[in-house]
Write a protein that holds these residues in place. Structure first.
Motif, PDB file in Angstrom:
ATOM      1  N   PHE A 298       6.045   0.856  -2.574  1.00  0.00           N
ATOM      2  CA  PHE A 298       5.218   1.833  -1.861  1.00  0.00           C
ATOM      3  C   PHE A 298       3.969   1.101  -1.373  1.00  0.00           C
ATOM      4  O   PHE A 298       3.237   0.543  -2.175  1.00  0.00           O
ATOM      5  CB  PHE A 298       4.842   2.961  -2.835  1.00  0.00           C
ATOM      6  N   ILE A 299       3.781   1.059  -0.065  1.00  0.00           N
ATOM      7  CA  ILE A 299       2.614   0.380   0.512  1.00  0.00           C
ATOM      8  C   ILE A 299       1.888   1.378   1.405  1.00  0.00           C
ATOM      9  O   ILE A 299       2.526   2.119   2.149  1.00  0.00           O
ATOM     10  CB  ILE A 299       3.043  -0.843   1.357  1.00  0.00           C
ATOM     11  N   ASP A 300       0.604   1.366   1.333  1.00  0.00           N
ATOM     12  CA  ASP A 300      -0.183   2.370   2.036  1.00  0.00           C
ATOM     13  C   ASP A 300      -1.397   1.650   2.636  1.00  0.00           C
ATOM     14  O   ASP A 300      -2.171   1.040   1.896  1.00  0.00           O
ATOM     15  CB  ASP A 300      -0.549   3.410   0.963  1.00  0.00           C
ATOM     16  N   TYR A 301      -1.527   1.649   3.966  1.00  0.00           N
ATOM     17  CA  TYR A 301      -2.647   0.932   4.583  1.00  0.00           C
ATOM     18  C   TYR A 301      -3.129   1.614   5.866  1.00  0.00           C
ATOM     19  O   TYR A 301      -2.466   2.491   6.403  1.00  0.00           O
ATOM     20  CB  TYR A 301      -2.263  -0.530   4.878  1.00  0.00           C
ATOM     21  N   GLN A 302      -4.289   1.174   6.308  1.00  0.00           N
ATOM     22  CA  GLN A 302      -4.860   1.663   7.560  1.00  0.00           C
ATOM     23  C   GLN A 302      -4.899   0.485   8.524  1.00  0.00           C
ATOM     24  O   GLN A 302      -5.190  -0.634   8.109  1.00  0.00           O
ATOM     25  CB  GLN A 302      -6.313   2.105   7.341  1.00  0.00           C
TER      26      GLN A 302
END
Lengths: 247, 147
Positions: A111-115
């Motif tokens: 799970f990767i979460d970035y802006q």
């Protein structure tokens, strides 16, 4: 013949070493990428989650490729079969064309979460970007979901999505890609115009924010205040010491 | 251990405890925001995190619910009470769980390096400051005793 056998053994050994050492590419079974332009900030929020095909090979080091304009990587986690989440320490290598994420995953689920900020927002402007899908590893089935920002007009996505649906008040465009090879270049082009520069969701009601250690510049203020007071105390003590010496 | 070392140790313990407690127990966000409410709840994803630090899908569902309830006009206490009634005491945090959750967030690199360095520098500077004040107080006391 002996030389050939030797070469074969060395090749096998090295390929085995590369596997054990965690060198990509590997095969991802399913991957889902959710792309949310101007969701709770002026950037694009991306959530990339999936599962490597060979679950028995973990823990091991893997790589992902993120867009070069990444501004903030919030979370990189792995999910155990028992449902426990293990968020990992990660290393980012910023390149001229992209950003490499290197990480050791304890389990095959990730799970990767970035802006990332592929455009700058201004009032009454057209926002356009081409999102590069991460194909560092081969992927059997890749799903991409693009969220339409609130108050956006003339929203278009290329290629043509397989489905458009509504969820939690947002319009989404869904893409499905099958059997993607490692290194294959795939992009989704997004274009829309917007009159304002406000994100879809007010920061007050955003689920995607994370707390910071210090609000605004409070940390810097505390540090400067402490240093200034310490300096003053040191100065007065020194002056007092000199006065005592003079007597 | 000399009295100087004791004073320095006491200063460090006091400053790091105050700074740590501020970070663990106080919330920067207003109470009528998702961050303000999720500061009081546990992450439902079977990990030790506080909900405000949790970005997993199960945590995001809870945060979305908080957002919906806030826009519907509910106050922080009502929302926390709803989660307690709906999910039981596991949705709330004991001080020990909060400490463990925040420590987990720090140890997994959940904060930018810049913030962590700043935190360390503040602890050092304010330890030096408190130590200086304590030393001055001790000197004053000694001079008064002599008189």
């Amino acid at each position: 013949m002996r030389a050939l056998a030797l070469v074969a053994v060395v090749t096998l050994l090295f390929s085995g070493h590369a596997m054990a050492d965690g060198k990509p590419p590997y095969e991802v079974g399913r991957m889902k990428v959710t792309i949310m332009p101007e969701y709770d900030s002026s950037a694009v929020l991306v959530i990339q989650e999936g599962k490597f095909a060979d679950r028995t090979a973990f823990p091991k080091s893997v790589s992902f490729t993120l867009p070069k304009e990444v501004t903030k990587l919030t979370d990189v986690c792995s999910l155990s079969p028992g449902g426990h989440h293990f968020c990992q320490l990660f290393k980012l290598d910023y390149g001229a064309e992209d950003t490499k994420l290197n990480i050791k995953l304890p389990y095959s689920d990730f799970f990767i979460d970035y802006q990332y900020a592929p455009f700058t927002v201004s009032e009454n402007s057209v926002r356009e970007f081409s999102f590069p899908l991460d194909t560092t590893n081969s992927v059997k089935t890749l799903e991409a979901h693009i969220q339409e920002p609130y108050r956006s007009e003339r929203f278009t996505v290329t290629p043509t999505p397989v489905e458009t649906y509504k969820k939690d008040g947002f319009n989404y465009h869904k893409f499905i890609f099958k059997d993607i090879k490692a290194g294959e270049r795939k992009f989704i082009k997004v274009s829309y115009s917007k009159k304002d520069i406000k994100p879809s969701v007010d920061e007050m009601y955003s689920a995607m924010l994370t707390p910071s250690l210090f609000s605004e510049n409070s940390g810097e203020i505390m540090l400067v205040l402490g240093l200034a007071t310490l300096g003053l105390l040191w100065f007065f003590r020194r002056r007092k010491g000199n006065a005592v010496d003079d007597i | 251990m000399t009295s100087k070392s004791v004073l320095l140790l006491v200063s460090f313990i006091v400053v790091s405890s105050v700074m740590g407690a501020k970070y663990i127990f106080l919330v920067n966000a207003p109470p009528d925001s998702v961050m303000g409410v999720s500061h009081s709840l546990a992450c439902p994803c079977e990990c030790p995190m506080v909900l405000e630090d949790c970005h997993m899908s199960c945590g995001l569902q809870w945060k979305n619910q908080i957002g919906e309830k806030l826009t519907a006009g509910l106050a922080k206490d009502d929302i926390v009470a709803y989660f307690y009634k709906r999910y039981g005491s596991e949705s709330l945090l004991t001080p020990a769980q909060r400490f463990a959750g925040k420590w987990y967030q720090v140890s997994r690199g959940g904060y930018p390096v810049k913030d962590m360095v700043l935190f360390g520098m503040i602890v050092l500077v304010w330890t030096a400051l408190l130590n200086t004040v304590l030393v001055m107080g001790k000197e004053k006391l000694q001079s008064l005793t002599k008189k």
